[in-house]
Write an enzyme that holds these catalytic residues in place. Structure first.
Site, PDB file in Angstrom:
ATOM      1  CB  ALA A  65     -12.619  -6.980  14.298  1.00  0.00           C
ATOM      2  N   GLY A 101       0.930  -1.311  -0.073  1.00  0.00           N
ATOM      3  CA  GLY A 101       0.177  -0.042   0.353  1.00  0.00           C
ATOM      4  C   GLY A 101       0.528   1.174  -0.136  1.00  0.00           C
ATOM      5  NE  ARG A 137      -5.142   6.135  -1.091  1.00  0.00           N
ATOM      6  CZ  ARG A 137      -5.977   4.682  -2.111  1.00  0.00           C
ATOM      7  NH1 ARG A 137      -5.236   4.786  -3.214  1.00  0.00           N
ATOM      8  NH2 ARG A 137      -6.663   3.932  -1.433  1.00  0.00           N
ATOM      9  CG  ASN A 150       0.406   1.225   4.537  1.00  0.00           C
ATOM     10  OD1 ASN A 150       0.650   2.315   6.123  1.00  0.00           O
ATOM     11  ND2 ASN A 150       0.256   1.638   3.302  1.00  0.00           N
ATOM     12  CE  LYS A 157      -5.696  -1.076   9.700  1.00  0.00           C
ATOM     13  NZ  LYS A 157      -5.146  -0.737   9.391  1.00  0.00           N
ATOM     14  CE1 TYR A 208      -9.326   0.407   9.429  1.00  0.00           C
ATOM     15  CE2 TYR A 208      -9.207   1.771  11.434  1.00  0.00           C
ATOM     16  CZ  TYR A 208      -8.299   1.947  10.144  1.00  0.00           C
ATOM     17  OH  TYR A 208      -7.478   1.843  10.070  1.00  0.00           O
ATOM     18  CB  SER A 213      -6.247   1.606  13.333  1.00  0.00           C
ATOM     19  OG  SER A 213      -6.615   3.086  14.318  1.00  0.00           O
TER      20      SER A 213
HETATM   21  P1  NDP Z   1      -5.580   5.315   1.935  1.00  0.00           P
HETATM   22  O1  NDP Z   1      -6.190   5.043   1.784  1.00  0.00           O
HETATM   23  O2  NDP Z   1      -4.545   6.751   1.637  1.00  0.00           O
HETATM   24  O3  NDP Z   1      -4.169   4.076   1.237  1.00  0.00           O
HETATM   25  C1  NDP Z   1      -4.337   2.833   1.678  1.00  0.00           C
HETATM   26  C2  NDP Z   1      -2.877   2.118   0.913  1.00  0.00           C
HETATM   27  O4  NDP Z   1      -3.973   1.042   0.615  1.00  0.00           O
HETATM   28  C3  NDP Z   1      -3.112   2.575  -0.306  1.00  0.00           C
HETATM   29  O5  NDP Z   1      -1.368   2.752  -1.039  1.00  0.00           O
HETATM   30  C4  NDP Z   1      -4.340   1.523  -1.771  1.00  0.00           C
HETATM   31  O6  NDP Z   1      -3.409   0.879  -3.621  1.00  0.00           O
HETATM   32  C5  NDP Z   1      -3.330   0.225  -0.479  1.00  0.00           C
HETATM   33  N1  NDP Z   1      -4.420  -0.567  -0.688  1.00  0.00           N
HETATM   34  C6  NDP Z   1      -5.374  -0.753  -0.306  1.00  0.00           C
HETATM   35  N2  NDP Z   1      -5.721  -2.363  -0.944  1.00  0.00           N
HETATM   36  C7  NDP Z   1      -5.177  -2.947  -1.117  1.00  0.00           C
HETATM   37  C8  NDP Z   1      -4.974  -4.467  -1.274  1.00  0.00           C
HETATM   38  N3  NDP Z   1      -5.769  -5.364  -1.381  1.00  0.00           N
HETATM   39  N4  NDP Z   1      -3.545  -4.684  -2.218  1.00  0.00           N
HETATM   40  C9  NDP Z   1      -2.979  -3.502  -2.427  1.00  0.00           C
HETATM   41  N5  NDP Z   1      -2.620  -2.670  -2.137  1.00  0.00           N
HETATM   42  C10 NDP Z   1      -3.476  -1.878  -1.458  1.00  0.00           C
HETATM   43  O7  NDP Z   1      -4.740   4.730   4.177  1.00  0.00           O
HETATM   44  P2  NDP Z   1      -3.777   5.568   4.446  1.00  0.00           P
HETATM   45  O8  NDP Z   1      -2.336   5.549   4.039  1.00  0.00           O
HETATM   46  O9  NDP Z   1      -4.128   6.766   5.431  1.00  0.00           O
HETATM   47  O10 NDP Z   1      -3.852   3.935   5.953  1.00  0.00           O
HETATM   48  C11 NDP Z   1      -2.828   3.755   5.907  1.00  0.00           C
HETATM   49  C12 NDP Z   1      -2.435   2.492   6.662  1.00  0.00           C
HETATM   50  O11 NDP Z   1      -2.550   3.323   8.160  1.00  0.00           O
HETATM   51  C13 NDP Z   1      -4.273   1.845   6.763  1.00  0.00           C
HETATM   52  O12 NDP Z   1      -3.937  -0.017   7.342  1.00  0.00           O
HETATM   53  C14 NDP Z   1      -4.910   2.306   7.656  1.00  0.00           C
HETATM   54  O13 NDP Z   1      -5.645   1.129   8.119  1.00  0.00           O
HETATM   55  C15 NDP Z   1      -3.925   2.712   8.966  1.00  0.00           C
HETATM   56  N6  NDP Z   1      -4.174   3.847  10.024  1.00  0.00           N
HETATM   57  C16 NDP Z   1      -4.524   5.142   8.971  1.00  0.00           C
HETATM   58  C17 NDP Z   1      -5.332   5.870   9.777  1.00  0.00           C
HETATM   59  C18 NDP Z   1      -5.383   7.623   9.723  1.00  0.00           C
HETATM   60  O14 NDP Z   1      -6.240   8.111  10.013  1.00  0.00           O
HETATM   61  N7  NDP Z   1      -5.096   7.471   7.833  1.00  0.00           N
HETATM   62  C19 NDP Z   1      -5.348   5.861  11.303  1.00  0.00           C
HETATM   63  C20 NDP Z   1      -4.736   4.653  11.967  1.00  0.00           C
HETATM   64  C21 NDP Z   1      -3.924   3.418  11.126  1.00  0.00           C
HETATM   65  P3  NDP Z   1      -4.039   1.046  -4.618  1.00  0.00           P
HETATM   66  O15 NDP Z   1      -5.238   1.618  -3.986  1.00  0.00           O
HETATM   67  O16 NDP Z   1      -3.205   1.648  -5.458  1.00  0.00           O
HETATM   68  O17 NDP Z   1      -4.617  -0.759  -4.523  1.00  0.00           O
END
Ligand code: NDP
Length: 243
Positions: free
Chosen positions: A153, A12, A15, A86, A155, A151, A138
């Site tokens: 569960a 991930g 972004r 991530n 995390k 979500y 998280s």
């Molecule tokens: P974003 O939605 O901005 O980015 C999510 C990333 O995960 C993207 O790069 C997306 O890539 C990738 N992704 C999603 N599903 C898949 C998949 N099936 N296979 C491969 N890649 C995948 O999220 P954040 O940057 O905000 O979050 C990153 C992590 O931090 C997550 O685990 C989130 O739960 C955790 N988090 C975030 C918080 C927040 O406030 N933002 C707070 C607490 C935890 P693409 O779409 O290109 O496939």
């Protein structure tokens, strides 16, 4: 340059927090491989980050795709030194009306994806007798949040999984730690309505959200030699929200 000549794999990484991690590791000398579901997007982001970064397609829910990606990275660059799990998705919905598909999507991405990558990278790390794994959970996995049972569960499961795996591989000099971000300014949190965001900011002792780079700093610390004696830990990066 704490990660010079290290191979770092970030799921991930296209972004938000994952991209900030990729930028951080690349800046500190690592060979970075990031993945997302779309090959063109992953490749573009890697190009934007720089020459020592490669972006590949991999859906973390697909165990065989994960095995293939890890095998390809190991064949090209050698064993993975740092794995950052991530990739994650968030969905909202009350339990009483929750669809199986929504429950499955969240668990399969957040928890199963972490499992798939830890398992795929295990052989290389065990053989090398070294490795750093940082799993992104998280604070909601610690505190709970109504409307997000799936979500939370997923995390919380990442935390239990990481502690168990940390015990399993500690004798091989592999550490497994968790970063638990609080509210972070990314695309994931962009849809939060303004009134709820204001409430949330009031509940955070530091009264602001994190920037993705602030989460990346904690990830890089746990992946570095400075954290060599830390394993099975959960580092909250949340402005004090969970205390
Ligand atoms: P974003 O939605 O901005 O980015 C999510 C990333 O995960 C993207 O790069 C997306 O890539 C990738 N992704 C999603 N599903 C898949 C998949 N099936 N296979 C491969 N890649 C995948 O999220 P954040 O940057 O905000 O979050 C990153 C992590 O931090 C997550 O685990 C989130 O739960 C955790 N988090 C975030 C918080 C927040 O406030 N933002 C707070 C607490 C935890 P693409 O779409 O290109 O496939």
């Amino acid at each position: 340059m704490r990660f010079e000549s290290k191979v770092v794999l970030i799921t991930g990484g296209t972004r938000g927090i994952g991209r900030a991690c990729a930028e951080r590791f690349a800046r500190e000398g690592a060979r970075v491989v990031l993945c997302g579901r779309d090959a063109a997007v992953a490749a573009r982001v890697a190009r934007e980050i720089g020459a020592n970064t490669e972006g590949l397609a991999c859906d973390v829910t697909d165990a065989s795709a994960v095995e293939a990606l890890v095998a390809a990275v190991e064949a090209k660059y050698g064993a993975i030194d740092v794995l950052v799990n991530n990739a994650g998705v968030e969905k909202n919905g009350l339990l009483v009306r929750m669809k199986d598909a929504d429950w499955d999507a969240v668990m399969r991405t957040n928890m199963n994806g972490t499992f798939h990558f830890c398992r795929a990278a295990a052989r290389g790390m065990l053989r090398k007798r070294s490795g750093r794994i940082v799993n992104v959970s998280s604070v909601l996995g610690l505190r709970g949040q109504g409307g997000q049972t799936h979500y939370c569960a997923s995390k919380a499961a990442i935390i239990g999984f990481s502690k168990a795996y940390a015990k399993e591989v500690a004798s091989r000099n592999i550490t497994v730690n968790v970063v638990a971000p609080g509210y972070t300014v990314t695309e994931m949190t962009a849809p939060i309505p303004d009134n709820l965001r204001e409430e949330l900011l009031k509940a955070i002792p530091l009264h602001r959200g994190a920037q993705p780079e602030e989460i990346a700093s904690a990830v890089a610390f746990l992946a570095s030699d400075d954290a060599a004696y830390i394993t099975g830990a959960v580092l909250c990066v949340d402005g004090g929200f969970a205390m």
